[in-house]
Design an enzyme around this catalytic site. Sequence first.
Site, PDB file in Angstrom:
ATOM      1  N   HIS A 243      21.277   3.038  -4.824  1.00  0.00           N
ATOM      2  CA  HIS A 243      20.803   3.776  -6.381  1.00  0.00           C
ATOM      3  C   HIS A 243      18.679   2.159  -6.206  1.00  0.00           C
ATOM      4  O   HIS A 243      19.180   2.392  -7.738  1.00  0.00           O
ATOM      5  CB  HIS A 243      21.015   2.971  -7.696  1.00  0.00           C
ATOM      6  CG  HIS A 243      22.062   3.870  -7.471  1.00  0.00           C
ATOM      7  ND1 HIS A 243      22.159   4.526  -9.278  1.00  0.00           N
ATOM      8  CD2 HIS A 243      23.679   3.909  -7.517  1.00  0.00           C
ATOM      9  CE1 HIS A 243      23.269   5.246  -9.363  1.00  0.00           C
ATOM     10  NE2 HIS A 243      23.992   5.154  -8.229  1.00  0.00           N
ATOM     11  N   HIS A 294      26.016  -0.966   2.514  1.00  0.00           N
ATOM     12  CA  HIS A 294      26.643  -0.889   0.097  1.00  0.00           C
ATOM     13  C   HIS A 294      27.206   0.373   0.848  1.00  0.00           C
ATOM     14  O   HIS A 294      28.009  -0.113   0.434  1.00  0.00           O
ATOM     15  CB  HIS A 294      25.552  -0.266   0.211  1.00  0.00           C
ATOM     16  CG  HIS A 294      25.378   0.437  -0.934  1.00  0.00           C
ATOM     17  ND1 HIS A 294      26.022  -0.382  -2.141  1.00  0.00           N
ATOM     18  CD2 HIS A 294      25.522   1.660  -1.322  1.00  0.00           C
ATOM     19  CE1 HIS A 294      26.080   0.101  -3.367  1.00  0.00           C
ATOM     20  NE2 HIS A 294      26.329   1.514  -2.862  1.00  0.00           N
ATOM     21  N   ASP A 679       1.073  10.184 -17.117  1.00  0.00           N
ATOM     22  CA  ASP A 679       1.244   9.185 -17.863  1.00  0.00           C
ATOM     23  C   ASP A 679       2.736   8.447 -19.129  1.00  0.00           C
ATOM     24  O   ASP A 679       2.161   7.977 -19.605  1.00  0.00           O
ATOM     25  CB  ASP A 679       0.192   9.405 -18.549  1.00  0.00           C
ATOM     26  CG  ASP A 679       0.455  10.317 -19.382  1.00  0.00           C
ATOM     27  OD1 ASP A 679       1.235  10.958 -19.684  1.00  0.00           O
ATOM     28  OD2 ASP A 679      -1.295  10.758 -20.693  1.00  0.00           O
ATOM     29  N   GLU A 728      11.913  14.483 -27.318  1.00  0.00           N
ATOM     30  CA  GLU A 728      12.871  15.085 -29.323  1.00  0.00           C
ATOM     31  C   GLU A 728      13.312  16.952 -28.705  1.00  0.00           C
ATOM     32  O   GLU A 728      13.810  16.872 -29.136  1.00  0.00           O
ATOM     33  CB  GLU A 728      11.112  15.569 -29.724  1.00  0.00           C
ATOM     34  CG  GLU A 728      11.660  15.362 -31.408  1.00  0.00           C
ATOM     35  CD  GLU A 728      10.231  15.236 -31.909  1.00  0.00           C
ATOM     36  OE1 GLU A 728      10.207  16.002 -32.813  1.00  0.00           O
ATOM     37  OE2 GLU A 728       9.762  13.978 -31.932  1.00  0.00           O
TER      38      GLU A 728
END
Lengths: 747, 163
Positions: A243, A294, A679, A728
């Site tokens: 991760h 890991h 952005d 949304e």
Amino acid sequence: MGCGTSVAIENQGKPRGHSETAMKAAILIQRWYRRYIARLEMRRRYTWNIFQSIEYAGEQDQLQLSSFFSFMLDNFTQLNGNGPDLISHLLDSVVDPLTEEVRQTRYEQIVVPDSYTGPRLTFPLSVSDTNALLSAFKEQQTLHGKYVLQLLHETKKFLKQMPNVIYLSTSYAKEITICGDLHGSLDDLLLIFYKNGLPSDENPYIFNGDFVDRGKKSMEIIIILFAFLLLYPDHMHLNRGNHEDHIMNLRYGFTKEVMQKYKAHGRDILQLLQDVFSLLPVATVIDNKVLIVHGGISDNTDLDFLSSVERYRVKSALRLPKRSLDHLEVVSSRSSSRQGRVGLESPRSLGRSSRASRKRKSHLTRQASCSSSSSSSSSSSLCSPRLLSRNTSRNTLRNTAMNTPRNTPRKTPQHPPSPSLPSPTDMLQVPFLDSIMSLAPPEPSREEMEWRQIVDLLWSDPKCQNGCSPNTFRGGGCYFGPDVTQRLLQKHGFCLLIRSHECKQEGYELCHDGQVITIFSASNYYEEGSNRGAYIKIGPELVPRFFQYQVSRSTRKLTLHQRVSVAEGSALKALQEKLFAHRSELMAGFQQYDKNNTGRISTGEWATVVESVLKMDLPWRTLRPRLVRLAPDGNVEYESCFEAVSPGQSVPQVTPNLAETLYRYRTDLAIIFNIIDKDHSGQISIEEFRQTWKLFSSHLGVDVDDQAIDDMARSIDFNKDGSIDFNEFLEAFRVVHKLDVKEQQHG
Amino acid sequence: MAVDRDRAEAIVSEIRRKIKDAFDVFDHESNQTVDVREIGTIIRSLGCFPSEAELRELIDKIEDEEPTGYIHFEKFLPVMTKVLMERRFRPIPEEELLQAFENLDQDNKGYLEPEELTKYMTQEGEPFTQEEMDEMLSAAVDPEKNVIFYKDYVSMLSYDDSH
């Protein structure tokens, strides 16, 4: 068993009649109670299986998504208009546009306002800084972006000079503490420090990767770990986990966490983190005897070769090194129609074969896929054509790569078609080999080998059967058997392999005759009460000692029934969402058995359909009472398995088929949109949206006609300004649990 | 006739699938075996109420001649299918369970002291381990009065069991 004791009681002079009655009563209660507990135990186990299946299905989706990136690369020349622009967005997101110096001056110019009440760091760090950080985070404060950037810069500088494999000795300290996955759970880290003391010269620590994602405090955790790393560079050690990877972070929450906590500097922080993560060492060795990584190893793992790897090039295990992509770009820009066809076909078959692989891996829950036992041939899965067979030496390897370039993993006849996803490399290689093979230097294959070495260490899981097989369950790394462990330990004179990467109910687990230990430090990983966390202490005698703990929010001890019910409830919710996301496929399957349209089929038929559509290896017959209603005649009313959830409120005007597809892939789409949205404004242009969706649906082999996409795109551009708020938009495709809605309304 | 036979076959094959489903949950290594210590949980989770003695008998039938600590599915399946077909180890009705508690409550208090229940459960019959006892008490004891109102407890267990 208990007969002797009842005799003893009789001797105490009680009336015989009561004693017999009491014994019978006791046996009856005991019988009843033991069955009651057995049923709870069954529920606890399958809850665990559900959580694991869903978790790993997510990892597979992620890998499939990364193959989508390759697919786009292969096909972008076929796009008109702003297609290439879209691709460059995708590519640019991993290319740092600024030089080191520019970025350095940028953060130096950041002014911390006087109103800031959080901790202020001075470099080089001292104990007062780490103390200030710990107490600030306990108070839910946030470290200012300027200090975060500075800390990351210093960490990067430090890590650059570290080797890939760190060798430690217990002779300097009495004991070393080893912790596994933390996954953003700050409470667990603080509990470890509370029980075991803070890192210091006398108290060295190794953190074995997966510090971030999933939990909400990933940022706090890496700040603390990096601060201690700088403070005690010889006594604090961090291994990279799967991760610590910016593409994984897009799916599993860390990217979002950073952007929410650092609105102004989030992008710079993420950019810098990419470098820091790729510079983390990948393995630690204690006293030349204990190897700590890991994930695990494969039959290709070669520690000598590994020490010469340029690890920072592996920015993400989910992408091949940049250089391979460069080649591709050159070639693809003059791609022939034939290459185009290859590119288009493979991803579709990919959709199918990945489903097949999920089925195959079915027994993934149990670490090992049963079919894997048949294949002792080498091969990590995904992404990399297996250029080298197990015994190929490094030198001959280059030749092999040149001469038999398409010598992809040997397909064993037992499981055709090859279960692993056609790798991006597979696709990338086609044009590469076709057109510029004669000019190509041998380096790319070396680079790929380096990449493979690291992917195997970060992604692999142990299995019980001998041999090494692709980890098709997770989609990356491999499953390694006891023989693989034995060979590697023997070769290097090691006695133990400590790894993390898998959640265990007790926080740790031994396998391969005690030669492999799994250590996992995030308690309550799946759900409150689902598992304990643990850490290991190991001294010069190299006998590991385990310490278990569990963070608890409530002070009162829950009964077993309460603990099981909570975890089971959220597992079943996740499962109901899965059922809902595949509603039309399931309905088609159910109706095949329901010739007379009664709405009812037998439990067996129901289980068969669910199993074949979801490809999850779960005890569907046992789960049936929790998921679907029985009619009085004993058959299941199959539509009732969709009743628990419903789509979000404001689904735009789309066909049901499209709604379901969007719902199913909303996480993938969110990731893609986030990459396009450089952005991080939450807005992308309607054209970008359309292009992406067209590509993505064709990649998935989903048949959605262009008109439907155009209609949808127009309908969600609410203010008609040519851009859409995709957060949304995706929110509208979230399903809602009806029970929760009711609770909210009543509460 | 043929229809009946078909139906009977369908029932048997459904029972087998149920057994396989339950077995698989505990088959961690996916090699068609489970730890013998977990076989009781599997049998009980399939709706059977055997006593420990009956369970032991059943395991003896299933286990290999030389016990390995593991049970193979192929041995488990026929024995378990028979048990379910013959409806052995049937459920204990709630009334009987309540009656059993009443028998332990010699003074007809309507409740049992934790010490009383502990004594019966750990010394009589097929005694509980400490762990089983602790688990039972954690749910059975009324936190305010510190006694076991067994009538409430029985209906709670029955409710839990069906939800």
